[in-house]
Design an enzyme around this catalytic site. Sequence first.
Site, PDB file in Angstrom:
ATOM      1  N   TYR A 250      -1.423  -0.513  11.262  1.00 43.94           N
ATOM      2  CA  TYR A 250      -1.718  -1.140   9.965  1.00 43.94           C
ATOM      3  C   TYR A 250      -0.561  -0.933   8.983  1.00 43.94           C
ATOM      4  CZ  TYR A 250      -3.337  -1.338   5.120  1.00 43.94           C
ATOM      5  OH  TYR A 250      -3.423  -1.584   3.774  1.00 43.94           O
TER       6      TYR A 250
ATOM      7  N   ARG B   7      -8.613  10.986  13.821  1.00 39.85           N
ATOM      8  CA  ARG B   7      -7.913   9.688  13.938  1.00 39.85           C
ATOM      9  C   ARG B   7      -6.529   9.960  14.513  1.00 39.85           C
ATOM     10  NH1 ARG B   7      -7.167   6.528   8.289  1.00 39.85           N
ATOM     11  NH2 ARG B   7      -9.168   5.619   8.819  1.00 39.85           N
TER      12      ARG B   7
ATOM     13  N   LYS C 188       2.106  -3.569   7.183  1.00 35.23           N
ATOM     14  CA  LYS C 188       2.228  -3.749   5.729  1.00 35.23           C
ATOM     15  C   LYS C 188       3.672  -3.489   5.279  1.00 35.23           C
ATOM     16  CE  LYS C 188      -0.543  -4.511   3.033  1.00 35.23           C
ATOM     17  NZ  LYS C 188      -1.055  -5.800   2.494  1.00 35.23           N
TER      18      LYS C 188
ATOM     19  N   THR D  53       0.840  -1.210   0.000  1.00 35.04           N
ATOM     20  CA  THR D  53       0.000   0.000   0.000  1.00 35.04           C
ATOM     21  C   THR D  53       0.868   1.249   0.000  1.00 35.04           C
ATOM     22  OG1 THR D  53      -1.452   1.311   1.426  1.00 35.04           O
ATOM     23  CG2 THR D  53      -0.137  -0.340   2.535  1.00 35.04           C
ATOM     24  N   ASP D  54       0.319   2.341  -0.493  1.00 32.11           N
ATOM     25  CA  ASP D  54       1.083   3.606  -0.450  1.00 32.11           C
ATOM     26  C   ASP D  54       1.252   4.109   0.979  1.00 32.11           C
ATOM     27  OD1 ASP D  54      -1.526   4.492   0.048  1.00 32.11           O
ATOM     28  OD2 ASP D  54      -1.458   6.129  -1.408  1.00 32.11           O
ATOM     29  N   GLU D  55       0.459   3.560   1.929  1.00 30.55           N
ATOM     30  CA  GLU D  55       0.565   4.039   3.321  1.00 30.55           C
ATOM     31  C   GLU D  55       1.922   3.719   3.935  1.00 30.55           C
ATOM     32  OE1 GLU D  55      -2.702   3.543   5.982  1.00 30.55           O
ATOM     33  OE2 GLU D  55      -4.151   4.000   4.430  1.00 30.55           O
TER      34      GLU D  55
HETATM   35  P1  NAD Z   1     -10.472  -6.338   2.857  1.00 25.52           P
HETATM   36  O1  NAD Z   1     -10.359  -6.082   4.314  1.00 25.52           O
HETATM   37  O2  NAD Z   1     -11.708  -5.929   2.139  1.00 25.52           O
HETATM   38  O3  NAD Z   1     -10.251  -7.895   2.575  1.00 25.52           O
HETATM   39  C1  NAD Z   1      -9.252  -8.636   3.212  1.00 25.52           C
HETATM   40  C2  NAD Z   1      -9.531 -10.103   2.964  1.00 25.52           C
HETATM   41  O4  NAD Z   1      -8.479 -10.864   3.568  1.00 25.52           O
HETATM   42  C3  NAD Z   1     -10.843 -10.599   3.585  1.00 25.52           C
HETATM   43  O5  NAD Z   1     -11.531 -11.419   2.679  1.00 25.52           O
HETATM   44  C4  NAD Z   1     -10.389 -11.397   4.804  1.00 25.52           C
HETATM   45  O6  NAD Z   1     -11.275 -12.439   5.153  1.00 25.52           O
HETATM   46  C5  NAD Z   1      -9.054 -11.925   4.313  1.00 25.52           C
HETATM   47  N1  NAD Z   1      -8.141 -12.259   5.417  1.00 25.52           N
HETATM   48  C6  NAD Z   1      -7.866 -11.492   6.512  1.00 25.52           C
HETATM   49  N2  NAD Z   1      -7.016 -12.151   7.325  1.00 25.52           N
HETATM   50  C7  NAD Z   1      -6.733 -13.339   6.721  1.00 25.52           C
HETATM   51  C8  NAD Z   1      -5.917 -14.442   7.062  1.00 25.52           C
HETATM   52  N3  NAD Z   1      -5.208 -14.449   8.200  1.00 25.52           N
HETATM   53  N4  NAD Z   1      -5.856 -15.490   6.219  1.00 25.52           N
HETATM   54  C9  NAD Z   1      -6.580 -15.493   5.074  1.00 25.52           C
HETATM   55  N5  NAD Z   1      -7.396 -14.503   4.718  1.00 25.52           N
HETATM   56  C10 NAD Z   1      -7.464 -13.419   5.521  1.00 25.52           C
HETATM   57  O7  NAD Z   1      -9.190  -5.637   2.217  1.00 25.52           O
HETATM   58  P2  NAD Z   1      -9.015  -4.943   0.783  1.00 25.52           P
HETATM   59  O8  NAD Z   1      -9.384  -3.518   0.897  1.00 25.52           O
HETATM   60  O9  NAD Z   1      -9.615  -5.799  -0.262  1.00 25.52           O
HETATM   61  O10 NAD Z   1      -7.417  -4.984   0.662  1.00 25.52           O
HETATM   62  C11 NAD Z   1      -6.772  -6.098   0.048  1.00 25.52           C
HETATM   63  C12 NAD Z   1      -5.276  -5.858   0.049  1.00 25.52           C
HETATM   64  O11 NAD Z   1      -4.963  -4.652  -0.647  1.00 25.52           O
HETATM   65  C13 NAD Z   1      -4.684  -5.687   1.453  1.00 25.52           C
HETATM   66  O12 NAD Z   1      -3.429  -6.323   1.469  1.00 25.52           O
HETATM   67  C14 NAD Z   1      -4.517  -4.183   1.600  1.00 25.52           C
HETATM   68  O13 NAD Z   1      -3.466  -3.885   2.492  1.00 25.52           O
HETATM   69  C15 NAD Z   1      -4.189  -3.789   0.180  1.00 25.52           C
HETATM   70  N6  NAD Z   1      -4.555  -2.427  -0.229  1.00 25.52           N
HETATM   71  C16 NAD Z   1      -5.824  -1.950  -0.017  1.00 25.52           C
HETATM   72  C17 NAD Z   1      -6.169  -0.682  -0.478  1.00 25.52           C
HETATM   73  C18 NAD Z   1      -7.571  -0.133  -0.279  1.00 25.52           C
HETATM   74  O14 NAD Z   1      -7.797   1.033  -0.620  1.00 25.52           O
HETATM   75  N7  NAD Z   1      -8.535  -0.899   0.178  1.00 25.52           N
HETATM   76  C19 NAD Z   1      -5.211   0.098  -1.150  1.00 25.52           C
HETATM   77  C20 NAD Z   1      -3.917  -0.412  -1.322  1.00 25.52           C
HETATM   78  C21 NAD Z   1      -3.602  -1.677  -0.875  1.00 25.52           C
HETATM   79  O1  DAU Z   2      -3.892   4.351   0.780  1.00 27.17           O
HETATM   80  C1  DAU Z   2      -4.229   2.996   0.739  1.00 27.17           C
HETATM   81  C2  DAU Z   2      -4.991   2.616   1.982  1.00 27.17           C
HETATM   82  O2  DAU Z   2      -6.278   3.204   1.870  1.00 27.17           O
HETATM   83  C3  DAU Z   2      -5.113   1.112   2.176  1.00 27.17           C
HETATM   84  O3  DAU Z   2      -3.840   0.574   2.393  1.00 27.17           O
HETATM   85  C4  DAU Z   2      -6.034   0.778   3.339  1.00 27.17           C
HETATM   86  O4  DAU Z   2      -6.246  -0.627   3.406  1.00 27.17           O
HETATM   87  C5  DAU Z   2      -7.363   1.465   3.130  1.00 27.17           C
HETATM   88  O5  DAU Z   2      -8.196   1.239   4.245  1.00 27.17           O
HETATM   89  C6  DAU Z   2      -7.176   2.964   2.905  1.00 27.17           C
HETATM   90  O6  DAU Z   2      -6.723   3.602   4.129  1.00 27.17           O
HETATM   91  P1  DAU Z   2      -7.296   5.034   4.616  1.00 27.17           P
HETATM   92  O7  DAU Z   2      -7.045   5.139   6.041  1.00 27.17           O
HETATM   93  O8  DAU Z   2      -6.812   6.117   3.723  1.00 27.17           O
HETATM   94  O9  DAU Z   2      -8.869   4.782   4.270  1.00 27.17           O
HETATM   95  P2  DAU Z   2     -10.197   5.107   5.078  1.00 27.17           P
HETATM   96  O10 DAU Z   2     -11.329   4.803   4.154  1.00 27.17           O
HETATM   97  O11 DAU Z   2     -10.209   4.495   6.417  1.00 27.17           O
HETATM   98  O12 DAU Z   2     -10.109   6.683   5.289  1.00 27.17           O
HETATM   99  C7  DAU Z   2      -9.988   7.580   4.188  1.00 27.17           C
HETATM  100  C8  DAU Z   2      -9.889   8.995   4.758  1.00 27.17           C
HETATM  101  O13 DAU Z   2     -11.172   9.331   5.337  1.00 27.17           O
HETATM  102  C9  DAU Z   2      -8.890   9.146   5.881  1.00 27.17           C
HETATM  103  O14 DAU Z   2      -8.298  10.437   5.798  1.00 27.17           O
HETATM  104  C10 DAU Z   2      -9.727   9.069   7.157  1.00 27.17           C
HETATM  105  C11 DAU Z   2     -11.063   9.671   6.723  1.00 27.17           C
HETATM  106  N1  DAU Z   2     -12.255   9.127   7.416  1.00 27.17           N
HETATM  107  C12 DAU Z   2     -12.450   7.794   7.400  1.00 27.17           C
HETATM  108  C13 DAU Z   2     -13.535   7.226   8.045  1.00 27.17           C
HETATM  109  C14 DAU Z   2     -13.749   5.747   8.042  1.00 27.17           C
HETATM  110  C15 DAU Z   2     -13.150  10.004   8.042  1.00 27.17           C
HETATM  111  O15 DAU Z   2     -12.994  11.238   8.022  1.00 27.17           O
HETATM  112  N2  DAU Z   2     -14.236   9.442   8.665  1.00 27.17           N
HETATM  113  C16 DAU Z   2     -14.454   8.102   8.722  1.00 27.17           C
HETATM  114  O16 DAU Z   2     -15.448   7.679   9.356  1.00 27.17           O
END
Ligand code: NAD
Ligand code: DAU
Length: 343
Positions: free
Chosen positions: A153, A276, A157, A128-130
């Site tokens: 988190y 947060r 990662k 992730t970019d985080e």
């Molecule tokens: P998500 O939380 O929607 O899904 C995660 C999945 O992993 C779920 O199906 C969960 O059951 C499974 N899982 C969790 N723990 C597990 C374990 N121990 N063994 C097997 N399965 C397990 O997450 P997402 O948003 O789909 O993210 C997927 C990947 O992409 C993650 O690695 C996350 O860090 C990365 N990512 C997410 C974002 C975003 O914006 N959502 C951006 C960049 C990278």
């Molecule tokens: O950048 C990639 C990441 O993006 C992924 O690695 C993570 O898995 C994914 O969850 C996401 O992380 P963020 O923390 O950026 O996403 P989130 O949706 O939790 O929050 C987006 C922004 O919105 C952040 O600045 C916090 C704010 N926020 C979020 C929630 C849930 C609020 O202001 N209110 C809220 O209730």
Amino acid sequence: MTTKNILVTGGAGFIGSNFINHILSKRDDYFIVNLDKLTYAGNLENLKTVEKNKNYKFIKGDIANNELVDYLFKRFNLKFVINFAAESHVDRSILGSEIFYRTNVIGTTVLLEAARRYQVEKFVQISTDEVYGSLGPTGLFTEQTPLSPNSPYSSSKASADMAALSFYHTYGLPVVVTRCSNNYGPLQFPEKLIPLMIINSLNGKKLPVYGDGLNVRDWIYVIDHNKAVELVFENGKTGEVYNIGASREMKNIEIIKLILKKLGKGEELIEYVKDRPGHDRRYAIDSSKIKNELGWKPSFNFENAIGDTIDWYLQNKNWWERIISGEYQKYYYAQYSERFNQN
Ligand code: NAD
Ligand code: DAU
């Protein structure tokens, strides 16, 4: 035609299920074993269209379970890994970090060790970019930006991503790492900003904006991310990192107002709440490497794709109503009850 036997982990979550649905609709040279623990975020409903596909097999289990992982490599002759599985939500990692390190760090190392034993031909680590931390008002994350994760988190990662690259350097394991920005689209669990705001608006509930609402995220449609993952899987150079982003920076408050407008709801639902802890201010991605080296570019326009995403949540009430009626209530209370009172 040679079939690629691929272990896709976390395939019942948001990005993983979109990946499997997308990839199996266009390729018949992939055999996918989806290993997913079905945590609160995993949902087999996301995979209805592929469950009978002959090139698909679901296994419920934990990536940190050494014996199970070993068995699966042997049983299915797995030669490729795409590791999406993770605990993915920053706020949950602040409430309690242990499971984040267990799954994201230990789980990934279990997969890496098995990949080494079974001489895997490509291991794609979805990072992730985080991991880069937070930007000021200007500048972009490049692959050279030093890692500086700020939340439990993102630190988990970053550890996983470093472990993966260390296996490349030490053992020559063909690892590639992707670092993508914030995804949006159908099937995203409603703890994340966009679906949470859509669903709360539809239910006439308050919209909790952390801090001043001016934090910036760089948004990408989930299919654009997954097309990049496919390219990296096929053509990415081992030992390399690829940033993925669609250059669509938005302040949180702008997204929230846009959602309200599209749903015809009023801004009185917005409530500024306690920030947060350690909240990263701005993320923005330079994705010129993947564009120049692998020919990727995003194909979805933000205005259309966010509109389609909102429509998807309007049309799939059953999907999210089931989710928010269960464990979600407890989480929502733990995360938000004091915030709404303490503003
Ligand atoms: P998500 O939380 O929607 O899904 C995660 C999945 O992993 C779920 O199906 C969960 O059951 C499974 N899982 C969790 N723990 C597990 C374990 N121990 N063994 C097997 N399965 C397990 O997450 P997402 O948003 O789909 O993210 C997927 C990947 O992409 C993650 O690695 C996350 O860090 C990365 N990512 C997410 C974002 C975003 O914006 N959502 C951006 C960049 C990278
Ligand atoms: O950048 C990639 C990441 O993006 C992924 O690695 C993570 O898995 C994914 O969850 C996401 O992380 P963020 O923390 O950026 O996403 P989130 O949706 O939790 O929050 C987006 C922004 O919105 C952040 O600045 C916090 C704010 N926020 C979020 C929630 C849930 C609020 O202001 N209110 C809220 O209730």
